[in-house]
Design a protein around this motif. Structure first.
Motif, PDB file in Angstrom:
ATOM      1  N   CYS A 109      46.896  31.074 -16.896  1.00  0.00           N
ATOM      2  CA  CYS A 109      48.261  31.765 -15.842  1.00  0.00           C
ATOM      3  C   CYS A 109      47.621  31.129 -15.101  1.00  0.00           C
ATOM      4  N   LEU A 110      48.093  32.186 -13.971  1.00  0.00           N
ATOM      5  CA  LEU A 110      48.712  31.159 -12.627  1.00  0.00           C
ATOM      6  C   LEU A 110      47.234  31.757 -11.259  1.00  0.00           C
ATOM      7  N   GLY A 111      46.479  32.705 -11.874  1.00  0.00           N
ATOM      8  CA  GLY A 111      45.717  33.133 -10.884  1.00  0.00           C
ATOM      9  C   GLY A 111      44.201  33.258 -11.363  1.00  0.00           C
ATOM     10  N   ASN A 112      43.842  33.374 -12.843  1.00  0.00           N
ATOM     11  CA  ASN A 112      43.529  33.755 -13.642  1.00  0.00           C
ATOM     12  C   ASN A 112      42.598  34.742 -13.249  1.00  0.00           C
ATOM     13  N   ILE A 113      43.417  36.044 -12.565  1.00  0.00           N
ATOM     14  CA  ILE A 113      43.080  37.607 -11.989  1.00  0.00           C
ATOM     15  C   ILE A 113      43.737  38.770 -13.183  1.00  0.00           C
ATOM     16  N   CYS A 114      44.719  38.392 -13.740  1.00  0.00           N
ATOM     17  CA  CYS A 114      45.847  39.331 -14.562  1.00  0.00           C
ATOM     18  C   CYS A 114      45.500  39.508 -15.858  1.00  0.00           C
ATOM     19  N   ARG A 115      46.055  37.726 -16.121  1.00  0.00           N
ATOM     20  CA  ARG A 115      47.221  37.901 -18.093  1.00  0.00           C
ATOM     21  C   ARG A 115      45.890  37.347 -18.255  1.00  0.00           C
TER      22      ARG A 115
ATOM     23  N   HIS B  78      41.840  32.431  -6.584  1.00  0.00           N
ATOM     24  CA  HIS B  78      40.960  34.088  -6.690  1.00  0.00           C
ATOM     25  C   HIS B  78      40.213  33.806  -7.762  1.00  0.00           C
TER      26      HIS B  78
ATOM     27  N   ASP C 271      53.913  38.093 -15.536  1.00  0.00           N
ATOM     28  CA  ASP C 271      52.889  38.091 -14.295  1.00  0.00           C
ATOM     29  C   ASP C 271      52.998  39.781 -14.243  1.00  0.00           C
TER      30      ASP C 271
ATOM     31  N   TYR D 182      51.557  41.159 -11.147  1.00  0.00           N
ATOM     32  CA  TYR D 182      50.150  40.796 -10.257  1.00  0.00           C
ATOM     33  C   TYR D 182      51.466  41.569  -8.753  1.00  0.00           C
ATOM     34  N   TYR D 183      52.849  41.690  -8.777  1.00  0.00           N
ATOM     35  CA  TYR D 183      52.987  42.521  -7.944  1.00  0.00           C
ATOM     36  C   TYR D 183      53.580  43.737  -8.231  1.00  0.00           C
TER      37      TYR D 183
HETATM   38  P1  4NP Z   1      47.376  36.459 -13.025  1.00  0.00           P
HETATM   39  O1  4NP Z   1      48.437  36.810 -11.638  1.00  0.00           O
HETATM   40  O2  4NP Z   1      48.400  34.641 -13.172  1.00  0.00           O
HETATM   41  O3  4NP Z   1      48.359  36.718 -13.931  1.00  0.00           O
HETATM   42  O4  4NP Z   1      45.924  36.191 -12.894  1.00  0.00           O
HETATM   43  C1  4NP Z   1      48.670  36.458 -10.421  1.00  0.00           C
HETATM   44  C2  4NP Z   1      47.417  36.964  -9.487  1.00  0.00           C
HETATM   45  C3  4NP Z   1      47.649  36.643  -8.178  1.00  0.00           C
HETATM   46  C4  4NP Z   1      48.836  35.501  -8.250  1.00  0.00           C
HETATM   47  C5  4NP Z   1      49.600  35.238  -8.727  1.00  0.00           C
HETATM   48  C6  4NP Z   1      49.732  35.332  -9.792  1.00  0.00           C
HETATM   49  N1  4NP Z   1      48.750  35.237  -7.132  1.00  0.00           N
HETATM   50  O5  4NP Z   1      49.682  34.932  -6.369  1.00  0.00           O
HETATM   51  O6  4NP Z   1      47.546  35.753  -5.712  1.00  0.00           O
END
Ligand code: 4NP
Length: 151
Positions: A9-15, A45, A123, A125-126
């Motif tokens: 995913c984008l941040g590797n902390i959620c999905r 992250h 996503d 995250y927000y």
């Molecule tokens: P992820 O979510 O890609 O599912 O881990 C996000 C986590 C952090 C950010 C964006 C998406 N960020 O912009 O920091």
């Protein structure tokens, strides 16, 4: 050959860490031996534990994510893994752009790879906790579908 699956995913902390934990959990329930990992296209992250909201949502379903740490996807991943699954179309485009010659083709996790309707894992995250539950609903269904394709 043992399957080695990487979620991105984008941040590797959620999905993607959620998908890693869910697939590992389901494979364990079925007695399947898989190697599963996750990574982010971004590096913001790196080294961090998953988002607290993701860990809480997973814990509510009996799945532990506490030991996972974020890392960035690398070119070497395209030869180290047997499957690379993107969580959304933007992640997929980023992966396609960095894929080396001879590397495996990344694919969307939702779609033919998992016998689910094609689409993005949004996503969360927000947003709020509901977004994390929806994310897990999508991931659990896709992980089940993917494991069915292996059997
Ligand atoms: P992820 O979510 O890609 O599912 O881990 C996000 C986590 C952090 C950010 C964006 C998406 N960020 O912009 O920091």
């Amino acid at each position: 050959m043992r399957h080695r699956i990487l979620f991105v995913c984008l941040g590797n902390i959620c999905r993607s860490p959620s998908a890693e934990a869910v697939l590992r959990y389901q494979a364990g329930q079925q007695g399947l031996s898989l190697e599963v990992g996750s990574a982010g296209t971004g590096n913001w992250h790196v080294g961090q534990a998953p988002d607290a909201r993701a860990m809480s949502a997973a814990a509510g379903r009996g799945i532990d994510m506490q030991n996972l740490r974020a890392r960035q996807v690398s070119v070497a991943d395209f030869t180290r893994f047997t499957h690379i699954f993107a969580m959304d179309q933007s992640n997929l485009a980023d992966l396609q752009a960095m894929r080396p010659e001879g590397g495996i083709m990344p694919a969307l996790f939702l779609g033919p790879a998992s016998n689910t309707p094609p689409g993005d894992v949004p996503d969360p995250y927000y947003g709020g906790a509901q977004g994390f539950e929806h994310m897990l609903d999508l991931i659990e269904a896709a992980a089940e579908g993917f494991l069915e394709t292996l059997s």
